[in-house]
Each structure stands twice: as C-alpha cells, then as structure tokens.
Motif scaffolding. Structure first.
Motif, PDB file in Angstrom:
ATOM      1  N   ILE A 216       0.865  -1.182   0.000  1.00  0.00           N
ATOM      2  CA  ILE A 216       0.000   0.000   0.000  1.00  0.00           C
ATOM      3  C   ILE A 216       0.899   1.228   0.000  1.00  0.00           C
ATOM      4  N   ASP A 217       0.934   1.937  -1.132  1.00  0.00           N
ATOM      5  CA  ASP A 217       1.730   3.164  -1.261  1.00  0.00           C
ATOM      6  C   ASP A 217       0.895   4.319  -0.717  1.00  0.00           C
ATOM      7  N   LEU A 218       1.006   4.552   0.564  1.00  0.00           N
ATOM      8  CA  LEU A 218       0.121   5.502   1.244  1.00  0.00           C
ATOM      9  C   LEU A 218       0.162   6.884   0.584  1.00  0.00           C
ATOM     10  N   HIS A 219       1.341   7.316   0.182  1.00  0.00           N
ATOM     11  CA  HIS A 219       1.500   8.652  -0.388  1.00  0.00           C
ATOM     12  C   HIS A 219       1.697   8.625  -1.900  1.00  0.00           C
ATOM     13  N   GLY A 220       1.397   7.501  -2.539  1.00  0.00           N
ATOM     14  CA  GLY A 220       1.484   7.421  -3.988  1.00  0.00           C
ATOM     15  C   GLY A 220       2.865   7.025  -4.471  1.00  0.00           C
ATOM     16  N   ARG A 221       3.081   7.205  -5.789  1.00  0.00           N
ATOM     17  CA  ARG A 221       4.331   6.823  -6.438  1.00  0.00           C
ATOM     18  C   ARG A 221       4.835   7.963  -7.308  1.00  0.00           C
ATOM     19  N   LEU A 222       6.137   8.232  -7.208  1.00  0.00           N
ATOM     20  CA  LEU A 222       6.728   9.321  -7.966  1.00  0.00           C
ATOM     21  C   LEU A 222       6.953   8.955  -9.429  1.00  0.00           C
ATOM     22  N   ASP A 223       6.868   7.679  -9.773  1.00  0.00           N
ATOM     23  CA  ASP A 223       7.116   7.275 -11.164  1.00  0.00           C
ATOM     24  C   ASP A 223       5.876   7.417 -12.042  1.00  0.00           C
ATOM     25  N   ALA A 224       4.813   8.019 -11.504  1.00  0.00           N
ATOM     26  CA  ALA A 224       3.596   8.281 -12.286  1.00  0.00           C
ATOM     27  C   ALA A 224       3.211   9.751 -12.139  1.00  0.00           C
ATOM     28  N   VAL A 225       2.577  10.274 -13.171  1.00  0.00           N
ATOM     29  CA  VAL A 225       2.120  11.667 -13.188  1.00  0.00           C
ATOM     30  C   VAL A 225       0.644  11.658 -13.579  1.00  0.00           C
ATOM     31  N   ARG A 226      -0.152  12.512 -12.946  1.00  0.00           N
ATOM     32  CA  ARG A 226      -1.571  12.581 -13.300  1.00  0.00           C
ATOM     33  C   ARG A 226      -1.964  14.010 -13.625  1.00  0.00           C
ATOM     34  N   CYS A 227      -3.008  14.124 -14.419  1.00  0.00           N
ATOM     35  CA  CYS A 227      -3.551  15.427 -14.770  1.00  0.00           C
ATOM     36  C   CYS A 227      -4.519  15.877 -13.686  1.00  0.00           C
ATOM     37  N   LEU A 228      -4.372  17.111 -13.243  1.00  0.00           N
ATOM     38  CA  LEU A 228      -5.249  17.644 -12.205  1.00  0.00           C
ATOM     39  C   LEU A 228      -6.658  17.910 -12.719  1.00  0.00           C
ATOM     40  N   ASP A 229      -6.823  17.968 -14.039  1.00  0.00           N
ATOM     41  CA  ASP A 229      -8.141  18.257 -14.607  1.00  0.00           C
ATOM     42  C   ASP A 229      -8.892  16.993 -15.008  1.00  0.00           C
ATOM     43  N   CYS A 230      -8.304  16.177 -15.871  1.00  0.00           N
ATOM     44  CA  CYS A 230      -9.031  14.998 -16.361  1.00  0.00           C
ATOM     45  C   CYS A 230      -8.629  13.709 -15.658  1.00  0.00           C
ATOM     46  N   GLY A 231      -7.537  13.730 -14.904  1.00  0.00           N
ATOM     47  CA  GLY A 231      -7.169  12.586 -14.080  1.00  0.00           C
ATOM     48  C   GLY A 231      -6.390  11.489 -14.773  1.00  0.00           C
ATOM     49  N   ILE A 232      -6.076  11.617 -16.049  1.00  0.00           N
ATOM     50  CA  ILE A 232      -5.341  10.534 -16.706  1.00  0.00           C
ATOM     51  C   ILE A 232      -3.912  10.462 -16.164  1.00  0.00           C
ATOM     52  N   HIS A 233      -3.334   9.269 -16.253  1.00  0.00           N
ATOM     53  CA  HIS A 233      -1.984   9.036 -15.769  1.00  0.00           C
ATOM     54  C   HIS A 233      -1.036   8.808 -16.937  1.00  0.00           C
ATOM     55  N   GLN A 234       0.234   9.141 -16.728  1.00  0.00           N
ATOM     56  CA  GLN A 234       1.271   8.808 -17.679  1.00  0.00           C
ATOM     57  C   GLN A 234       2.566   8.555 -16.922  1.00  0.00           C
ATOM     58  N   PRO A 235       3.496   7.820 -17.507  1.00  0.00           N
ATOM     59  CA  PRO A 235       4.758   7.534 -16.811  1.00  0.00           C
ATOM     60  C   PRO A 235       5.584   8.793 -16.596  1.00  0.00           C
ATOM     61  N   ARG A 236       6.271   8.848 -15.481  1.00  0.00           N
ATOM     62  CA  ARG A 236       7.137   9.994 -15.202  1.00  0.00           C
ATOM     63  C   ARG A 236       8.246  10.118 -16.250  1.00  0.00           C
ATOM     64  N   THR A 237       8.701   9.004 -16.807  1.00  0.00           N
ATOM     65  CA  THR A 237       9.762   9.049 -17.804  1.00  0.00           C
ATOM     66  C   THR A 237       9.356   9.885 -19.013  1.00  0.00           C
ATOM     67  N   GLU A 238       8.075   9.829 -19.384  1.00  0.00           N
ATOM     68  CA  GLU A 238       7.595  10.623 -20.524  1.00  0.00           C
ATOM     69  C   GLU A 238       7.629  12.112 -20.204  1.00  0.00           C
ATOM     70  N   VAL A 239       7.251  12.474 -18.988  1.00  0.00           N
ATOM     71  CA  VAL A 239       7.260  13.883 -18.593  1.00  0.00           C
ATOM     72  C   VAL A 239       8.696  14.384 -18.484  1.00  0.00           C
ATOM     73  N   GLN A 240       9.596  13.549 -17.969  1.00  0.00           N
ATOM     74  CA  GLN A 240      11.001  13.938 -17.873  1.00  0.00           C
ATOM     75  C   GLN A 240      11.581  14.228 -19.265  1.00  0.00           C
ATOM     76  N   ALA A 241      11.262  13.366 -20.228  1.00  0.00           N
ATOM     77  CA  ALA A 241      11.753  13.578 -21.589  1.00  0.00           C
ATOM     78  C   ALA A 241      11.186  14.856 -22.202  1.00  0.00           C
ATOM     79  N   GLU A 242       9.914  15.142 -21.912  1.00  0.00           N
ATOM     80  CA  GLU A 242       9.292  16.347 -22.438  1.00  0.00           C
ATOM     81  C   GLU A 242       9.873  17.601 -21.794  1.00  0.00           C
ATOM     82  N   LEU A 243      10.174  17.541 -20.489  1.00  0.00           N
ATOM     83  CA  LEU A 243      10.830  18.665 -19.821  1.00  0.00           C
ATOM     84  C   LEU A 243      12.181  18.952 -20.467  1.00  0.00           C
ATOM     85  N   ALA A 244      12.932  17.894 -20.779  1.00  0.00           N
ATOM     86  CA  ALA A 244      14.239  18.070 -21.415  1.00  0.00           C
ATOM     87  C   ALA A 244      14.098  18.653 -22.813  1.00  0.00           C
ATOM     88  N   ARG A 245      13.074  18.207 -23.533  1.00  0.00           N
ATOM     89  CA  ARG A 245      12.872  18.704 -24.895  1.00  0.00           C
ATOM     90  C   ARG A 245      12.500  20.185 -24.898  1.00  0.00           C
TER      91      ARG A 245
END
Length: 282
Positions: free
Chosen positions: A123-152
């Motif tokens: 039970i990950d009480l405080h969640g997982r840092l390897d996932a990212v969610r949208c505050l509006d629609c709630g969809i999830h995506q891997p943190r690796t994708e967001v990291q790559a986009e930040l670099a780009r």
C-alpha cells in the motif's frame, strides 16, 4: 572468580525475539528505510526538518511560479530516484513476506523500492513518484515521458543539471544555476490541464481507499512494526495510535525520536537494514 561481562544483544537479536510470537505483522515504513539507497530523508534524529519543508499542495495548485519551480527541481532530482536500488532493509522485508511473516506492508515512501525488491501488494500511502496525473481529467502517464518532455522543452537544463543537483527527498533537489522562471512546463496531452506527480503533497489528503485498506489490514494483524519513520506526519502516526488503542504490540525501529515512542512496547534506535537482516536470520 571475576564476574564475566556478557555483551549486550544487538538490535537485530532483540527485534528477532520480539517478533517470534507474531505471525500477522503489519509494517509501516518511512524515509529512513530508503536512506541506504542514497535517497535523503526529511528529518534529523530529533524529528526536526533537515531543510525547508517541501512544496504544499495548495501552493502547487494555485501558483504557476511554484509549479514551475517544483518541476525544475524535480527535473534535477528525479534521476536519483529512478536509478536508486533497493537496500538490505527492502530485501529483508520482501523476504519476510515470502516466508509468511508479514501480513501487510504500508509505506509512506514514494520511491517504489519495496516493489523493486520483490514485495507484493504494497500500500503506497502517499502514492508513487514514477507516475504523473492530470489535475483536470485525471489521466496518468509515466514519469519518464514527462522527464523527456521537460528536457525537450528546456534544452538548457540538461547542461546545467549535473552542476545544479543538490538532492533532496522525494525526487526533489535544490537548484544552483538553474532558473525556473521561464520554464516551459508540459501539460496534459489529453486535455491541456496541469500535471502533478501522483504523490500526496503536504497539505493534501491521503486517498480514502488507501487509508481504509491499511486500517483493515491493521485490524487483522497481531502486531505492528514501524521502520525508518519519525511518524511526525499524521498520515503515518494514525496507524501507530490505532495499534496502541487496539492493544497491539508496537515496535519502532528508526534513528532518533519518533512521535510514537511513548506508545511503543519496543523502541530500537539502530540501522534499519542491518537490524532487519539480522532479525530475519534463522
């Protein structure tokens, strides 16, 4: 004949004896469980902050500048979390579970290291840092994708990242030479909403279903063990208080003080990895 002075039993030996009567152990872990993997903790041995507290949920949601600063810091700090490997504490708890001695593992950490060590149904009480969610629609995506986009979007950050990294807990980092004021922060690919790591920030409520699942597991346990947590945050302390009120034996293994020291039937100020490994030994 001179009296023989016998050595004091080790923390691992003491914990092994304490554990012997129990077969349904509820374990709660905190940041001290992951320091052996190179991930810093928040608090010192006295329970006080080692550095300034992390960003709050309210500031992240309400202030674009705070969001930009968070993502810049996280861009620097995330690789350390991604590259971290389980240490003896994680491996010992996974072994306890395989041997049927651990009924439920609950962690306040967001690094996923228990799962990497082989623990199941954590039970990950405080969640997982390897996932990212949208505050509006709630969809999830891997943190690796967001990291790559930040670099780009911020190519100058890559050159400055190594020089600016002064790691802090939870994938955060202190910045030196990296200016987030004009950062280009990715938005949700589905709706354009703001993105947030799928973790519980300070000032944010732990999802009710996680708390309920942990409470149900604790009600079915015959003892509770805290590993590497000062329990200064209520989200973890509530379980120690619940165990105490239910009359369950409670052991606390952590460096320095904890909020539950007065409730504990056993308190060990010792290294988590070495102590758990020895306690698991036959």
């Amino acid at each position: 004949m001179d009296a023989v002075s016998l050595p004091e039993p080790s923390a691992g030996a003491v914990l092994r004896r304490w554990l012997q009567p129990y077969r349904r152990l509820f374990v709660l872990t905190g940041a001290g469980c992951s320091t052996g993997s190179g991930i810093p903790d928040y608090r010192g041995a006295d329970g006080a902050w080692k550095q300034r507290p992390p960003v709050t949920y309210q500031a992240f949601v309400q202030d674009p500048a705070t969001r930009a600063r968070y993502w810049a810091r996280s861009f620097v700090g995330w690789p350390r979390i991604a590259q971290a490997r389980p240490n003896p504490a994680h491996h010992a708890l996974a072994a306890w579970q395989r041997h049927g001695r651990l009924a439920q593992l609950v962690t306040q950490n967001v690094d996923g290291l228990h799962q990497r060590a082989g623990s199941q149904a954590v039970i990950d009480l405080h969640g997982r840092l390897d996932a990212v969610r949208c505050l509006d629609c709630g969809i999830h995506q891997p943190r690796t994708e967001v990291q790559a986009e930040l670099a780009r979007r911020n190519p100058d950050w890559l050159a400055k990242r190594a020089a600016s990294a002064a790691p802090a807990p939870d994938g955060d980092a202190h910045l030196d030479g990296l200016d987030p004021r004009h950062a280009a922060i990715p938005t949700c690919p589905a709706c354009g909403g703001d993105l947030k790591p799928d973790v519980v920030f300070f000032g944010e409520n732990v999802p009710r279903e996680r708390v309920g699942a942990a409470q149900a597991a604790l009600r079915g346990a015959d003892a509770m063990l805290v590993v590497g947590s000062s329990l200064m945050v209520y989200s973890g302390y509530r379980f120690a208080r619940m165990a105490h009120e239910a009359g369950l034996p409670l052991a606390v293994l952590t460096r320095g003080v904890s909020r539950a020291d007065a409730l504990a039937t056993l308190k060990l100020d010792a290294d988590c990895g070495a102590t758990l490994t020895e306690a698991m030994a036959a």
